[in-house]
Enzyme design. Structure first.
Site, short mmCIF file in Angstrom:
data_model
loop_
_atom_site.label_atom_id
_atom_site.label_comp_id
_atom_site.label_asym_id
_atom_site.label_seq_id
_atom_site.Cartn_x
_atom_site.Cartn_y
_atom_site.Cartn_z
N ASP A 1 -59.77 -18.73 37.08
CA ASP A 1 -58.41 -18.61 36.57
C ASP A 1 -58.47 -18.24 35.09
OD1 ASP A 1 -55.73 -19.57 35.43
OD2 ASP A 1 -55.44 -19.93 37.57
N THR B 1 -46.18 -18.64 41.18
CA THR B 1 -45.84 -17.63 40.18
C THR B 1 -46.33 -16.23 40.56
OG1 THR B 1 -47.81 -18.15 38.88
CG2 THR B 1 -45.77 -19.28 38.28
N HIS C 1 -48.48 -13.95 46.30
CA HIS C 1 -49.62 -13.63 47.17
C HIS C 1 -50.25 -14.99 47.46
CE1 HIS C 1 -53.08 -10.79 48.27
NE2 HIS C 1 -53.59 -12.00 48.47
N HIS D 1 -52.36 -18.05 47.72
CA HIS D 1 -53.57 -18.42 46.98
C HIS D 1 -53.71 -19.92 46.89
CE1 HIS D 1 -50.42 -18.14 43.89
NE2 HIS D 1 -51.14 -18.97 43.13
#
Length: 112
Positions: free
Chosen positions: A29, A93, A96, A98
């Protein structure tokens, strides 16, 4: 499609990969919330967990990747957290599917 994670999966946007196979990709990240903070995505686009058909193997592929990553990152003994945010009120946010894999520090509950 203008999806950030699809662009990362295709290599159009660079990432710091920690795991990849034919169906999933995991990368660090860019704004880590723990010493280990990895984002795990399916390479196929699903907006969120509600879009996964019950007979689809993508969740199994993601769980397999979580297990491999936990061992690879040295978290299998001390523990870690896997988070999936779904839609706006769930804190999603990027549209997709995840998982966030967080570890290497004592995590508290509730997270915030």
């Amino acid at each position: 499609m203008d999806c950030l994670f699809c662009k990362i999966a295709s290599g159009e946007i660079p990432s710091t990969k920690v795991y990849e196979d034919a169906k999933v990709l995991a990368f660090r990240d860019i704004s880590p919330q723990a010493p280990v903070h990895i984002v795990l995505i399916p390479k196929a686009h699903y907006e969120n967990i509600l879009e996964i058909p019950f007979d689809n193997s993508v969740i199994n592929d993601m769980i397999k990747a979580v297990q491999i990553i936990a061992k690879q990152e040295g978290m299998e003994d001390e523990g870690f957290r896997v988070v999936n945010n779904c839609k706006e009120f769930g804190g999603q946010t990027v549209d997709h599917l995840h998982f966030h894999i967080l570890g290497k520090r004592k995590l508290t509950w509730p997270p915030g």
